[in-house]
Scaffold this active site. Structure first.
Site, PDB file in Angstrom:
ATOM      1  CB  CYS A 102      -0.885  -0.031   1.246  1.00  0.00           C
ATOM      2  SG  CYS A 102      -1.881   1.459   1.436  1.00  0.00           S
ATOM      3  N   GLY A 156      -2.424  10.513   0.854  1.00  0.00           N
ATOM      4  CA  GLY A 156      -2.627  11.308  -0.362  1.00  0.00           C
ATOM      5  C   GLY A 156      -3.820  10.875  -1.178  1.00  0.00           C
ATOM      6  CB  SER A 211     -13.076   6.779   0.124  1.00  0.00           C
ATOM      7  OG  SER A 211     -11.824   6.157  -0.052  1.00  0.00           O
ATOM      8  CG  LEU A 212     -20.201   5.622  -1.023  1.00  0.00           C
ATOM      9  CD1 LEU A 212     -20.077   6.588  -2.185  1.00  0.00           C
ATOM     10  CD2 LEU A 212     -21.105   4.444  -1.425  1.00  0.00           C
ATOM     11  CG  HIS A 213     -15.898   6.663   3.936  1.00  0.00           C
ATOM     12  ND1 HIS A 213     -15.560   5.326   3.949  1.00  0.00           N
ATOM     13  CD2 HIS A 213     -14.737   7.320   3.648  1.00  0.00           C
ATOM     14  CE1 HIS A 213     -14.277   5.193   3.682  1.00  0.00           C
ATOM     15  NE2 HIS A 213     -13.750   6.387   3.487  1.00  0.00           N
ATOM     16  CG  ASN A 287      -7.583   2.156  12.267  1.00  0.00           C
ATOM     17  OD1 ASN A 287      -7.079   2.035  13.376  1.00  0.00           O
ATOM     18  ND2 ASN A 287      -7.392   1.317  11.273  1.00  0.00           N
ATOM     19  CB  CYS A 330      -4.306   6.524   6.108  1.00  0.00           C
ATOM     20  SG  CYS A 330      -4.662   5.908   4.557  1.00  0.00           S
TER      21      CYS A 330
END
Ligand code: SAH
Length: 343
Positions: A102, A156, A211-213, A287, A330
């Site tokens: 990653c 990023g 990345s919907l969330h 997280n 991240c």
């Protein structure tokens, strides 16, 4: 300019201008993509050429600042120092289908998502193509583990560094280089609609992750500023266009936040909005980031959400959290390190 950001045809043209034959360019390209740290290691090159290269185009490999290995699952996290002193993170995850790296695409991020550690200090600068390639190369070399898959899900926003990311993809995919298949590469975006369309027009075989969330504008607006520029319906329309152009199923990441996006009505709204779009959901319990009031959903809420999506015909997996003991998500390690340096 760094030589490792150049494609083989570009390198060949540059060597031609120097009066060097094409095979020399190929030799240098091959060495660079093996991860040599100095030109002196390029033993099949004349001494004078090595010298000239060293003077004109220093290699500038990254240095390991921190390396943390999870005792639970073997996940390894690297914090690298780049040649200008900035630091970025790379994570190596060991899945049974292959080792996956990653990588970060920028130093910091300007997208401002409320739950994310990478964006807290804003965007410092974008990474050059070779700096993305180096993360893959030197992770493989340092760990001794062969890398077969790449996800652009580190620090990023990859689509905010579009040209450099596309060039990186070309480099890492090249047969004379690491030769990693486009089908083994996944790019994740918070939802920059025009760039999704631009990516679709290139018709690459990479996987697109969104990345919907959140199932609607109301929820996304609370946690993702990008949604104010590109609301959810525009984003999903772009996903449909991406699917039409590439036939690649869209992956949705969904960080589950207690009481905010994990309710039954949220799952049902997602099913309505995504109707007819081949999709896969990765549910990730949030997280927890120290600076944020948002809390992860309970295990029970995550399981229930998964059931609801599956019952509606969308496959959903709960992502195993790897490296929880080593700040592996991240931006957490970079942030910790820069805080220590300023104390
Ligand atoms: N900028 C890109 C890629 C980097 S982030 C993007 O937004 O997709 C990789 C993934 O981690 C994204 O889905 C991001 O939303 C998610 N993420 C960031 N912080 C998180 C946290 N605290 N908990 C769970 N997921 C998080």
């Amino acid at each position: 300019m760094n030589l490792k950001s150049q494609t083989l045809p570009e390198l060949t043209a540059l060597f031609k201008a120097w009066g060097e034959p094409a095979f020399r360019a190929k030799q240098v390209y091959t060495w660079l993509h093996k991860g040599v740290r100095t030109y002196s290691e390029m033993t099949n090159l004349p001494q004078a050429l090595r010298q000239r290269l060293e003077e004109s185009y220093p290699i500038c490999p990254p240095e390991v600042v921190r390396k943390q290995e999870s005792s639970r699952d073997g996940t390894i996290k690297y914090l690298w120092r780049l040649s200008d002193g900035n630091c970025v993170e790379t994570v190596l995850m060991r899945y049974n289908y292959g080792n996956t790296v990653c990588i970060s695409t920028e130093v910091g991020c300007r997208m401002g998502c409320a739950f994310c550690a990478s964006t807290l200090g804003g965007l410092v600068r974008r990474l050059e193509p070779f700096e993305m390639l180096d993360q893959v190369l030197f992770t493989q070399i340092d760990s001794g583990l062969p890398v077969s898959r790449i996800v652009l899900m580190g620090i990023g926003e990859p689509l905010d560094n579009f040209d450099n990311v596309l060039r990186f993809l070309e480099l890492v995919n090249s047969p004379e280089g690491m030769n990693i298949s486009m089908r083994h590469i996944s790019l994740s975006t918070c939802g920059l609609v025009p760039k999704i369309d631009e990516l679709a027009s290139r018709k690459l075989q990479i996987s697109l992750a969104i990345s919907l969330h959140g199932p609607n504008d109301e929820i996304r607006n609370q946690i993702m500023p990008v949604n104010r520029a590109y609301p959810i319906d525009e984003l999903l329309a772009a996903c449909r266009r991406y699917f039409e152009a590439t036939s690649r199923r869209i992956h949705f990441e969904y960080a589950m936040i207690d009481g905010l996006n994990d309710r039954e009505q949220d799952a049902k709204e997602l099913l309505r909005r995504l109707k007819g779009l081949p999709a896969h959901f990765n549910l990730i319990p949030l997280n927890h980031v120290e600076e944020s009031p948002l809390k992860p959903s309970s295990k029970k809420a995550v399981a229930r959400f998964q059931q609801l999506l599956e019952a509606g015909g969308i496959t959903a997996t709960v992502r195993r959290t790897l490296g929880g003991d080593i700040d592996a998500s991240c931006g957490q390690l970079r942030r910790k390190y820069s805080k220590e340096q300023t104390q």
